[in-house]
Every structure is written in structure tokens, then in C-alpha cells.
Design a protein around this motif. Structure first.
Motif, mmCIF file in Angstrom:
data_model
loop_
_atom_site.group_PDB
_atom_site.id
_atom_site.type_symbol
_atom_site.label_atom_id
_atom_site.label_comp_id
_atom_site.label_asym_id
_atom_site.label_seq_id
_atom_site.Cartn_x
_atom_site.Cartn_y
_atom_site.Cartn_z
ATOM 1 N N ILE A 172 0.864 -1.173 0.000
ATOM 2 C CA ILE A 172 0.000 0.000 0.000
ATOM 3 C C ILE A 172 0.900 1.222 0.000
ATOM 4 N N TYR A 173 0.875 1.980 -1.108
ATOM 5 C CA TYR A 173 1.750 3.137 -1.279
ATOM 6 C C TYR A 173 1.074 4.401 -0.770
ATOM 7 N N THR A 174 1.787 5.099 0.123
ATOM 8 C CA THR A 174 1.292 6.380 0.608
ATOM 9 C C THR A 174 1.847 7.538 -0.219
ATOM 10 N N ASP A 175 2.936 7.304 -0.931
ATOM 11 C CA ASP A 175 3.462 8.215 -1.948
ATOM 12 C C ASP A 175 4.255 7.368 -2.934
ATOM 13 N N LYS A 176 5.033 7.990 -3.803
ATOM 14 C CA LYS A 176 5.711 7.237 -4.860
ATOM 15 C C LYS A 176 6.769 6.267 -4.348
ATOM 16 N N THR A 177 7.356 6.547 -3.191
ATOM 17 C CA THR A 177 8.446 5.703 -2.699
ATOM 18 C C THR A 177 8.207 5.078 -1.323
ATOM 19 N N HIS A 178 7.123 5.430 -0.645
ATOM 20 C CA HIS A 178 6.876 4.914 0.704
ATOM 21 C C HIS A 178 5.552 4.157 0.754
ATOM 22 N N GLY A 179 5.548 3.148 1.588
ATOM 23 C CA GLY A 179 4.326 2.381 1.725
ATOM 24 C C GLY A 179 4.445 1.339 2.819
ATOM 25 N N TYR A 180 3.462 0.470 2.842
ATOM 26 C CA TYR A 180 3.398 -0.589 3.838
ATOM 27 C C TYR A 180 3.299 -1.931 3.139
ATOM 28 N N ILE A 181 4.109 -2.883 3.609
ATOM 29 C CA ILE A 181 4.132 -4.226 3.038
ATOM 30 C C ILE A 181 3.333 -5.142 3.959
ATOM 31 N N LEU A 182 2.361 -5.825 3.380
ATOM 32 C CA LEU A 182 1.598 -6.823 4.123
ATOM 33 C C LEU A 182 1.770 -8.154 3.406
ATOM 34 N N THR A 183 2.535 -9.051 4.008
ATOM 35 C CA THR A 183 2.776 -10.350 3.385
ATOM 36 C C THR A 183 1.695 -11.340 3.814
ATOM 37 N N ASN A 184 1.695 -12.503 3.172
ATOM 38 C CA ASN A 184 0.751 -13.553 3.554
ATOM 39 C C ASN A 184 0.952 -13.979 5.003
ATOM 40 N N ARG A 185 2.178 -13.850 5.501
ATOM 41 C CA ARG A 185 2.470 -14.155 6.904
ATOM 42 C C ARG A 185 1.646 -13.260 7.831
ATOM 43 N N ILE A 186 1.429 -12.027 7.419
ATOM 44 C CA ILE A 186 0.684 -11.070 8.226
ATOM 45 C C ILE A 186 -0.827 -11.199 7.966
ATOM 46 N N LEU A 187 -1.203 -11.333 6.710
ATOM 47 C CA LEU A 187 -2.614 -11.386 6.335
ATOM 48 C C LEU A 187 -3.305 -12.674 6.769
ATOM 49 N N LYS A 188 -2.559 -13.770 6.777
ATOM 50 C CA LYS A 188 -3.055 -15.101 7.159
ATOM 51 C C LYS A 188 -4.353 -15.437 6.451
ATOM 52 N N ASP A 189 -5.402 -15.766 7.202
ATOM 53 C CA ASP A 189 -6.654 -16.211 6.598
ATOM 54 C C ASP A 189 -7.547 -15.060 6.124
ATOM 55 N N THR A 190 -7.144 -13.814 6.320
ATOM 56 C CA THR A 190 -7.940 -12.677 5.863
ATOM 57 C C THR A 190 -7.512 -12.198 4.478
ATOM 58 N N LYS A 191 -6.595 -12.902 3.844
ATOM 59 C CA LYS A 191 -6.002 -12.451 2.579
ATOM 60 C C LYS A 191 -7.053 -12.133 1.510
ATOM 61 N N LYS A 192 -7.945 -13.062 1.224
ATOM 62 C CA LYS A 192 -8.942 -12.851 0.164
ATOM 63 C C LYS A 192 -9.907 -11.732 0.519
ATOM 64 N N ALA A 193 -10.389 -11.736 1.739
ATOM 65 C CA ALA A 193 -11.340 -10.703 2.163
ATOM 66 C C ALA A 193 -10.686 -9.324 2.163
ATOM 67 N N PHE A 194 -9.422 -9.265 2.602
ATOM 68 C CA PHE A 194 -8.715 -7.985 2.637
ATOM 69 C C PHE A 194 -8.476 -7.454 1.222
ATOM 70 N N ARG A 195 -8.104 -8.324 0.310
ATOM 71 C CA ARG A 195 -7.911 -7.909 -1.082
ATOM 72 C C ARG A 195 -9.217 -7.401 -1.673
ATOM 73 N N ALA A 196 -10.312 -8.082 -1.396
ATOM 74 C CA ALA A 196 -11.624 -7.644 -1.884
ATOM 75 C C ALA A 196 -11.982 -6.280 -1.283
ATOM 76 N N PHE A 197 -11.669 -6.090 -0.004
ATOM 77 C CA PHE A 197 -11.905 -4.815 0.669
ATOM 78 C C PHE A 197 -11.145 -3.685 -0.027
ATOM 79 N N LEU A 198 -9.878 -3.921 -0.363
ATOM 80 C CA LEU A 198 -9.077 -2.896 -1.052
ATOM 81 C C LEU A 198 -9.600 -2.642 -2.461
ATOM 82 N N LYS A 199 -10.036 -3.677 -3.146
ATOM 83 C CA LYS A 199 -10.574 -3.511 -4.503
ATOM 84 C C LYS A 199 -11.872 -2.714 -4.478
ATOM 85 N N GLU A 200 -12.646 -2.836 -3.413
ATOM 86 C CA GLU A 200 -13.842 -2.006 -3.253
ATOM 87 C C GLU A 200 -13.487 -0.529 -3.173
#
Length: 156
Positions: free
Chosen positions: A124-152
Motif C-alpha cells: 500500500i503506497y502512501t506516496d511514490k516511494t513509501h508504503g506498507y508491506i503486508l505479506t501472507n504471513r501477516i494477512l493469514k486467513d484474511t487475505k482474500k477478504a482484505f484484497r476484496a476490501f481494497l478492490k472495493e
């Protein structure tokens, strides 16, 4: 809907991101050509070549398959050397609340520059060079729902 994630960025997380960018750029074409070429040379010359040529061919192959990824990992580790921040990200309908070692900041969705989806992570980029990395290790079982949430939110 609200998603909360608390974590520390590990060198492996940054390594994954760097490897995705390396292998999705023009550099990947050169890497792949060199890997395939070195395998072909190893296969065709192994039986008839001298010992030093075999070593050179193996070193050339390992340059792109072992040494380069290790170099990226050690750069990732070095860049996170002094960064032991504990991140807490809370995603909701209004935006993202970021807490870093007790300091809180809010970013609404209009302030988010973009979201990149990769098979093993979301950036998730807050500007052109900075952002937050969320790996599958962090997302765990919410991965699909979280991706759908962001796509919304019109990202992705």
C-alpha cells in the motif's frame, strides 16, 4: 468492515518485494537469458571442459540464482538494521490508521497513491516511494477478504 494488523517488517518481507520488482523489470529478461544460457553451456560443455571452465560456468550460473538474491537479502537486512518499529495498521471505510511505536497517524483513502497485489504480498503506497508491506504471513486467513476490501476502494 475493519482489518487490524500488528507486525514488524522482516528482511524477508523486503526481500520478497525487491525480488518481485527485479523480476518484473527489464533486468529480469537479462537474468533469465543468462540463467538459460549458463545451463545450456553447462550441459553442452561439461563432459569436454577443463575443471576451471566448469567452475567458471557454475559461478556464472550461481551469480543469478544464488548470489544476486543473497545480495538483495543482505541489502534488505541492512536497510532494516536500525528499524525495529512495531507497526499497527487499521483499515476501515474511512482510511488507514497507522501506529508506529505509539505515534498515530491517519491517512484517508484519497491520500493513498496505490495498491500493488502480488501473489505473496500486498503493498500500500502512501506516496511514490513509501508504503506498507503486508505479506501472507501477516494477512493469514484474511487475505482474500482484505484484497476484496481494497478492490472495493478502487485499488486493483
Amino acid at each position: 468492515m475493519e482489518y487490524k494488523y500488528a507486525y514488524e517488517v522482516h528482511p524477508g518481507d523486503l526481500w520478497q518485494l525487491q525480488m518481485y520488482y527485479t523480476y518484473s523489470s527489464y533486468l529480469s529478461i537479462i537474468n533469465i537469458i543468462c540463467i538459460v544460457s549458463s545451463i545450456a553451456l553447462l550441459y553442452s560443455l561439461w563432459a569436454t571442459s577443463l575443471w576451471w571452465l566448469r567452475i567458471m560456468l557454475l559461478l556464472f550460473l550461481s551469480l543469478f540464482t544464488v548470489i544476486q538474491p543473497l545480495g538483495v537479502y543482505f541489502r534488505s537486512k541492512k536497510s532494516l538494521k536500525d528499524n525495529h518499529d512495531h507497526l499497527e495498521l487499521c483499515f476501515n471505510e474511512h482510511g488507514i490508521e497507522v501506529a508506529v511505536d505509539g505515534k498515530k497517524e491517519f491517512k484517508n483513502w484519497a491520500q493513498i497513491q496505490g495498491v500493488v497485489f502480488k501473489p505473496t504480498l500486498v503493498v500500500i503506497y502512501t506516496d511514490k516511494t513509501h508504503g506498507y508491506i503486508l505479506t501472507n504471513r501477516i494477512l493469514k486467513d484474511t487475505k482474500k477478504a482484505f484484497r476484496a476490501f481494497l478492490k472495493e476502494r478502487r485499488f486493483g
